[in-house]
Design an enzyme around this catalytic site. Structure first.
Site, PDB file in Angstrom:
ATOM      1  N   VAL A  14     -56.401   5.980 135.589  1.00 29.16           N
ATOM      2  CA  VAL A  14     -56.695   5.149 136.770  1.00 29.16           C
ATOM      3  C   VAL A  14     -55.483   5.088 137.712  1.00 29.16           C
ATOM      4  O   VAL A  14     -55.630   5.131 138.940  1.00 29.16           O
ATOM      5  CB  VAL A  14     -57.148   3.730 136.344  1.00 29.16           C
ATOM      6  N   ALA A  33     -57.466  -1.997 156.581  1.00 25.90           N
ATOM      7  CA  ALA A  33     -56.631  -3.124 156.136  1.00 25.90           C
ATOM      8  C   ALA A  33     -55.910  -3.794 157.304  1.00 25.90           C
ATOM      9  O   ALA A  33     -55.608  -4.982 157.253  1.00 25.90           O
ATOM     10  CB  ALA A  33     -55.612  -2.635 155.117  1.00 25.90           C
ATOM     11  N   ARG A  45     -44.622   4.802 130.757  1.00 25.28           N
ATOM     12  CA  ARG A  45     -43.741   4.849 129.574  1.00 25.28           C
ATOM     13  C   ARG A  45     -43.324   6.280 129.262  1.00 25.28           C
ATOM     14  O   ARG A  45     -42.354   6.516 128.558  1.00 25.28           O
ATOM     15  CB  ARG A  45     -44.403   4.184 128.372  1.00 25.28           C
ATOM     16  N   LYS A 105     -60.081  -5.310 131.653  1.00 27.84           N
ATOM     17  CA  LYS A 105     -61.179  -6.231 131.308  1.00 27.84           C
ATOM     18  C   LYS A 105     -60.853  -7.109 130.105  1.00 27.84           C
ATOM     19  O   LYS A 105     -61.232  -8.278 130.052  1.00 27.84           O
ATOM     20  CB  LYS A 105     -62.470  -5.449 131.047  1.00 27.84           C
ATOM     21  N   GLU A 129     -61.792  -6.197 140.362  1.00 27.30           N
ATOM     22  CA  GLU A 129     -63.045  -5.457 140.559  1.00 27.30           C
ATOM     23  C   GLU A 129     -63.163  -4.280 139.591  1.00 27.30           C
ATOM     24  O   GLU A 129     -64.239  -4.004 139.042  1.00 27.30           O
ATOM     25  CB  GLU A 129     -63.117  -4.949 142.006  1.00 27.30           C
ATOM     26  N   VAL A 132     -64.750  -4.265 135.764  1.00 27.60           N
ATOM     27  CA  VAL A 132     -66.177  -4.277 135.395  1.00 27.60           C
ATOM     28  C   VAL A 132     -66.904  -3.117 136.074  1.00 27.60           C
ATOM     29  O   VAL A 132     -66.918  -3.020 137.303  1.00 27.60           O
ATOM     30  CB  VAL A 132     -66.847  -5.613 135.788  1.00 27.60           C
ATOM     31  N   GLY A 134     -66.309   0.009 136.480  1.00 29.78           N
ATOM     32  CA  GLY A 134     -65.522   1.014 137.212  1.00 29.78           C
ATOM     33  C   GLY A 134     -65.647   0.916 138.709  1.00 29.78           C
ATOM     34  O   GLY A 134     -65.206  -0.055 139.324  1.00 29.78           O
ATOM     35  N   GLU A 190     -62.700   4.314 125.192  1.00 25.70           N
ATOM     36  CA  GLU A 190     -61.514   3.479 125.073  1.00 25.70           C
ATOM     37  C   GLU A 190     -60.549   4.109 124.073  1.00 25.70           C
ATOM     38  O   GLU A 190     -60.950   4.937 123.250  1.00 25.70           O
ATOM     39  CB  GLU A 190     -61.908   2.085 124.570  1.00 25.70           C
ATOM     40  N   LYS A 205     -66.768  -7.072 129.733  1.00 22.19           N
ATOM     41  CA  LYS A 205     -67.309  -6.981 131.104  1.00 22.19           C
ATOM     42  C   LYS A 205     -68.403  -8.035 131.332  1.00 22.19           C
ATOM     43  O   LYS A 205     -68.465  -8.658 132.391  1.00 22.19           O
ATOM     44  CB  LYS A 205     -67.851  -5.571 131.352  1.00 22.19           C
TER      45      LYS A 205
HETATM   46  N1  HSE Z   1     -64.745   2.998 127.852  1.00 21.90           N
HETATM   47  C1  HSE Z   1     -65.350   2.518 129.045  1.00 21.90           C
HETATM   48  C2  HSE Z   1     -66.731   3.171 129.160  1.00 21.90           C
HETATM   49  C3  HSE Z   1     -64.499   2.848 130.234  1.00 21.90           C
HETATM   50  O1  HSE Z   1     -67.049   4.073 128.385  1.00 21.90           O
HETATM   51  O2  HSE Z   1     -67.507   2.757 129.990  1.00 21.90           O
HETATM   52  C4  HSE Z   1     -64.634   1.915 131.385  1.00 21.90           C
HETATM   53  O3  HSE Z   1     -64.373   0.599 131.054  1.00 21.90           O
END
Ligand code: HSE
Length: 436
Positions: A14, A33, A45, A105, A129, A132, A134, A190, A205
């Site tokens: 992201v 804007a 990192r 989230k 935003e 939840v 994407g 995830e 979410k």
């Molecule tokens: N792991 C999440 C999904 C990614 O598969 O929707 C977005 O939150």
């Protein structure tokens, strides 16, 4: 006027998308804007590995706290994830009077109440935003677009990985584990894929959406969460024969007794739009008393799609920089002092209908025993399907659809049926929703 300086924490999927989309669309974004926006610093990192974005002109560091403490940075964009270091960084950013944009989230669902209170005291905004669904602007839609409504219920396919698995199982008869591996390779899953398949990601979410819909504090710990790992190929097939599809839904409903907050596999009629949301796509159906049902569909994850939501939040904050904090859109849609203490209903009090798959001996009286138990517990049968014996042992799958009943009655009926000597294994129970 000086440009607004942004510090990005985390240059993963992201984070890179945010740098890329902002760079690509900077002219249009500035026109929207009304101010120049510049990512001047970014933390990651691992600075050794090549990044998936152009970091020219961005001062890189592996110390995210350094950015959070930088007086030149006005907006901190937290894209690290999790509730450990990310929480510390966000708390420090608020303490330092910075606005925060996050896609996290888990952080909002677990610690949002505390974070919003601190942000309010400091007069800063936490925008989320991207946390939840994407790229789907569902927070903005509910918080602003539907502000005139009493929201009655919402139902969403809010985990792309789970939806991809169920779609592949249905369309190609593929095996659960094999599809999960593919979803991980696609970069949707995830870090811990049990968050996807066991419904935890969806529960994060849903918790956030329910608070915005009903004006209640975030209560992730009260969200009922059931995953899709027990769904068998047979269930997908039988559901289809009966005119339904199995989807992993997040459901929030306001009832006179309280709020239902639940994530679980759900049979929905195949003709519903939500039943036809396939693959990794997400969709949320929101029912307002004035507007009726509204549907929001789009990419629920991915680099540029999630960046779309992150940057929209940055633009909102930039536009509101000079407004009084009390005149900004409230974090949870309702003014902070007006959140309601409506109880979250325990699952035993939820009223819904059910799909049951019972493996029984094929002999006289078995069906009579089962229907007697259901009837004694107030469960009315809508449809029955008895399949041919598939196994050598003569056991037959009996599929039943029921009318609505309170869950505690169904729990009792299921344990009584499972105690019959003619019934093998535990009963597969999947909740059904008409979404009408
Ligand atoms: N792991 C999440 C999904 C990614 O598969 O929707 C977005 O939150």
């Amino acid at each position: 006027m000086h440009s607004v300086k942004i510090g990005v924490l985390g240059l993963g999927t992201v984070g890179s998308g945010t740098v890329n989309v902002l760079g690509r669309n900077i002219k249009e974004i500035t026109r929207r804007a009304g101010r120049d926006i510049e990512i001047t610093r970014a933390a990651d990192r691992d600075l050794e590995s090549p990044k998936k974005c152009n970091t020219e002109g961005i001062a890189l560091t592996d110390d995210a706290m350094d950015i959070v403490n930088d007086p030149d940075i006005q907006i901190v964009v937290e894209l690290i994830g999790g509730t450990g270091i990310a929480r510390e960084l966000v708390l420090k950013a608020i303490e330092n009077g910075k606005h925060v944009v996050t896609a996290n989230k888990a952080l909002i669902a677990n610690y949002g109440n505390e974070l919003f209170e601190k942000a309010q005291q400091k007069g800063v905004t936490i925008a989320f935003e991207a946390a939840v669904a994407g790229g789907i602007p569902i927070i903005k839609a509910m918080r602003e677009g539907l502000a005139a409504n009493r929201i009655e219920w919402l139902a969403g396919i809010i985990n792309g990985t789970g939806n991809f698995i169920l779609t592949e199982m249905r369309d190609k008869g593929r095996d659960f584990a094999e599809v999960l591996t593919e979803a991980q390779a696609l970069g949707y899953a995830e870090a811990d894929p049990t968050f996807d398949v066991e419904g935890i990601d969806a529960a994060h979410k849903l918790t956030i959406m329910a608070s915005i819909a009903f004006g209640i504090p975030l209560q992730f710990d009260k969200c009922y969460t059931e995953g899709i790992s027990k769904i068998a190929q047979d269930d997908v097939k039988y559901a289809s024969e009966l005119g339904y599809r199995i989807k992993h839904l997040g459901l929030a409903r306001k009832t006179p007794e309280g709020v239902e907050l639940r994530v679980h596999p759900t049979l929905i009629p195949h003709r519903r739009l939500l039943a036809n949301v396939d693959g990794v796509m997400n969709a949320v159906l929101v029912k307002g008393d004035a507007v009726g049902p509204t549907l929001y569909y789009g990419a629920g994850a991915g680099s540029d799609a999630t960046a779309s939501a992150v940057i929209a939040d940055i633009i909102d904050i930039v536009r509101a920089l000079t407004t009084d904090p009390e005149n900004r859109v409230p974090h949870l849609a309702f003014q902070p002092g007006t959140l309601a203490d409506t109880p979250i209903l325990p699952m035993s009090e939820v009223v819904t209908s059910y799909y049951l798959r019972i493996l029984t001996e094929d002999k006289l009286g078995v069906l009579a025993d089962i229907t007697r138990i259901l009837s004694e517990n107030g469960v009315s049968i809508e449809a029955i399907l008895q399949k041919e014996p598939e196994q050598q042992d003569g056991m037959v799958p009996l599929i039943m659809l029921t009318h609505e009943v309170v869950e505690k009655n169904m729990d009792t009926a299921i344990s009584q049926i499972e105690a019959l000597s003619t019934v093998k294994d535990s009963i597969m129970r999947i909740r059904m929703e008409s979404l009408g």
